[in-house]
Design an enzyme around this catalytic site. Structure first.
Site, PDB file in Angstrom:
ATOM      1  N   PRO A   2      19.122  28.772  98.425  1.00  0.00           N
ATOM      2  CA  PRO A   2      19.022  28.374  97.035  1.00  0.00           C
ATOM      3  C   PRO A   2      19.498  29.414  96.039  1.00  0.00           C
ATOM      4  O   PRO A   2      19.306  30.605  96.230  1.00  0.00           O
ATOM      5  CB  PRO A   2      17.524  28.170  96.861  1.00  0.00           C
ATOM      6  CG  PRO A   2      16.919  29.156  97.796  1.00  0.00           C
ATOM      7  CD  PRO A   2      17.901  29.433  98.881  1.00  0.00           C
ATOM      8  N   GLU A   3      20.061  28.928  94.958  1.00  0.00           N
ATOM      9  CA  GLU A   3      20.258  29.754  93.776  1.00  0.00           C
ATOM     10  C   GLU A   3      19.251  29.283  92.730  1.00  0.00           C
ATOM     11  O   GLU A   3      18.448  28.387  92.996  1.00  0.00           O
ATOM     12  CB  GLU A   3      21.709  29.652  93.278  1.00  0.00           C
ATOM     13  CG  GLU A   3      22.677  30.141  94.345  1.00  0.00           C
ATOM     14  CD  GLU A   3      24.120  30.295  93.867  1.00  0.00           C
ATOM     15  OE1 GLU A   3      24.346  30.511  92.665  1.00  0.00           O
ATOM     16  OE2 GLU A   3      25.027  30.210  94.716  1.00  0.00           O
ATOM     17  N   LYS A  52      15.421  33.408  90.782  1.00  0.00           N
ATOM     18  CA  LYS A  52      15.255  32.813  92.108  1.00  0.00           C
ATOM     19  C   LYS A  52      13.812  32.922  92.590  1.00  0.00           C
ATOM     20  O   LYS A  52      13.530  32.652  93.758  1.00  0.00           O
ATOM     21  CB  LYS A  52      16.195  33.488  93.105  1.00  0.00           C
ATOM     22  CG  LYS A  52      17.668  33.310  92.757  1.00  0.00           C
ATOM     23  CD  LYS A  52      18.556  34.172  93.636  1.00  0.00           C
ATOM     24  CE  LYS A  52      19.988  34.160  93.118  1.00  0.00           C
ATOM     25  NZ  LYS A  52      20.795  35.231  93.745  1.00  0.00           N
ATOM     26  N   ARG A 121      11.205  43.066  85.992  1.00  0.00           N
ATOM     27  CA  ARG A 121      12.457  43.605  86.534  1.00  0.00           C
ATOM     28  C   ARG A 121      13.562  42.568  86.613  1.00  0.00           C
ATOM     29  O   ARG A 121      14.631  42.836  87.156  1.00  0.00           O
ATOM     30  CB  ARG A 121      12.217  44.279  87.882  1.00  0.00           C
ATOM     31  CG  ARG A 121      11.532  43.429  88.916  1.00  0.00           C
ATOM     32  CD  ARG A 121      11.568  44.124  90.276  1.00  0.00           C
ATOM     33  NE  ARG A 121      11.626  43.151  91.321  1.00  0.00           N
ATOM     34  CZ  ARG A 121      10.591  42.810  92.101  1.00  0.00           C
ATOM     35  NH1 ARG A 121       9.440  43.408  91.952  1.00  0.00           N
ATOM     36  NH2 ARG A 121      10.717  41.884  93.011  1.00  0.00           N
ATOM     37  N   ASN A 162      25.793  33.314  95.022  1.00  0.00           N
ATOM     38  CA  ASN A 162      27.178  33.463  95.459  1.00  0.00           C
ATOM     39  C   ASN A 162      28.085  32.317  95.006  1.00  0.00           C
ATOM     40  O   ASN A 162      29.252  32.529  94.721  1.00  0.00           O
ATOM     41  CB  ASN A 162      27.212  33.595  96.987  1.00  0.00           C
ATOM     42  CG  ASN A 162      28.425  34.370  97.456  1.00  0.00           C
ATOM     43  OD1 ASN A 162      29.019  35.120  96.686  1.00  0.00           O
ATOM     44  ND2 ASN A 162      28.800  34.177  98.699  1.00  0.00           N
ATOM     45  N   ARG A 249      28.138  40.038 100.364  1.00  0.00           N
ATOM     46  CA  ARG A 249      28.389  38.606 100.459  1.00  0.00           C
ATOM     47  C   ARG A 249      29.895  38.381 100.449  1.00  0.00           C
ATOM     48  O   ARG A 249      30.650  39.284 100.119  1.00  0.00           O
ATOM     49  CB  ARG A 249      27.777  37.868  99.255  1.00  0.00           C
ATOM     50  CG  ARG A 249      26.486  38.464  98.753  1.00  0.00           C
ATOM     51  CD  ARG A 249      25.360  38.301  99.727  1.00  0.00           C
ATOM     52  NE  ARG A 249      25.154  36.912 100.034  1.00  0.00           N
ATOM     53  CZ  ARG A 249      24.552  36.061  99.212  1.00  0.00           C
ATOM     54  NH1 ARG A 249      24.077  36.485  98.079  1.00  0.00           N
ATOM     55  NH2 ARG A 249      24.405  34.808  99.561  1.00  0.00           N
TER      56      ARG A 249
END
Length: 271
Positions: A2-3, A52, A121, A162, A249
């Site tokens: 998942p994104e 995410k 963060r 990605n 990636r």
DNA sequence: TACATATGATCAT
DNA sequence: TGATCCTATGTAA
């Protein structure tokens, strides 16, 4: 796999199915059994997506922090569901719906402090109601990282993965290896626009497609969902798509539609 | 059956 | 940069 768009969709679905209800929680794997027992029978207050990361807020205080990593996934089953497979880390069940969580590297109950630290963060999330575009663009202007590496840095912008990095860079005509600091303000604004546009569309898509209005016919003819991601040839020009590792990636780019600048070509020989 | 692959991130070196 | 965590799926053997 998942994104951010998928995480936001799960949050919506969990809110629809679980929010405000008393939920039966269980775990087929022993590693989350104790925590599941602590949640079992509580009221599920709400789900929240940040980049995410997914959070489940439970009445009485517990916050469950979930990150799906590469392989994690949720499966919705109509109730009553068959017994969970051994790989189910957490099952959340009401009378109407059952959600099974599979394969997350992270699934833990966190304190309010830990929750706040995780949020602190993360850079702005394009899928939040009013993302701070200026903050993202200013951070990008100040880093010499290749733009495709910077886009995956969750401290700069959260939720991009990605697929969206490859496709947003393509539609803005920016080569992945250009240093972020070399992009013009105008390029950065168009890039941010593409990222938010594609990801917002992605929240409602079971299978992602990033193809924009003007290219839909060509995409349909070719049976394509992407311009360059995972593709051998560019949807626009038909030339070969270059693929190379970047930030651990595979990055994809069309050298015709995403040229490197002349200065970049002279300056850096490798990587 | 085995292996490669995948939309992620962290930690050690 | 490499090892590690985590699982399902498709293809090859």
């Amino acid at each position: 796999m998942p994104e951010g768009n998928t995480i936001h969709r799960f949050a919506r679905q969990h809110n629809r199915d679980l929010a405000g209800r008393r939920v039966k929680a269980s775990a087929a794997q022993s590693r989350f059994a104790r925590q599941a027992r602590a949640l079992d029978g509580r009221v599920f207050e709400r789900a929240e997506a940040r980049g995410k990361h997914l959070f489940h807020h439970w009445r009485g205080g517990p916050i469950v922090h979930i990150h799906l990593g590469m392989f994690g996934d949720f499966y919705r089953r109509a109730a009553p569901a068959p017994p969970p497979r051994e790989t189910v880390r957490l099952r959340l069940a009401t009378r109407d719906a059952v959600w099974d969580l599979i394969g997350p590297p992270t699934c833990e109950i966190v304190t309010a402090e830990e929750y706040a630290a995780i949020l602190a963060r993360l850079g702005p999330d394009p899928l939040s109601p009013r993302p701070d575009a200026r903050r993202v663009i200013e951070k990008l202007e100040r880093t010499d990282l290749p733009i495709a590496r910077a886009l995956l840095d969750q401290r700069i912008v959260s939720g991009v993965g990605n697929i969206y990095r490859a496709e947003a860079l393509f539609v803005t005509g920016i080569h992945p290896l250009r240093p972020a600091s070399s992009l013009t303000r105008e390029e950065l604004e168009r890039l941010w626009g593409a990222v938010t546009r594609m990801m917002r569309r992605g929240v409602g898509q079971e299978r992602i497609s990033t193809i924009e209005a003007g290219d839909r016919a060509a995409a349909r003819r070719g049976g394509r969902r992407f311009y360059v991601y995972g593709e051998a040839v560019c949807l626009r020009c038909g030339g070969p798509v270059k693929r190379f590792p970047l930030a651990g990636r595979t990055a994809y780019a069309c050298p015709v539609d995403q040229p490197l600048t002349a200065s970049r070509r002279r300056g850096a020989k490798s990587r």
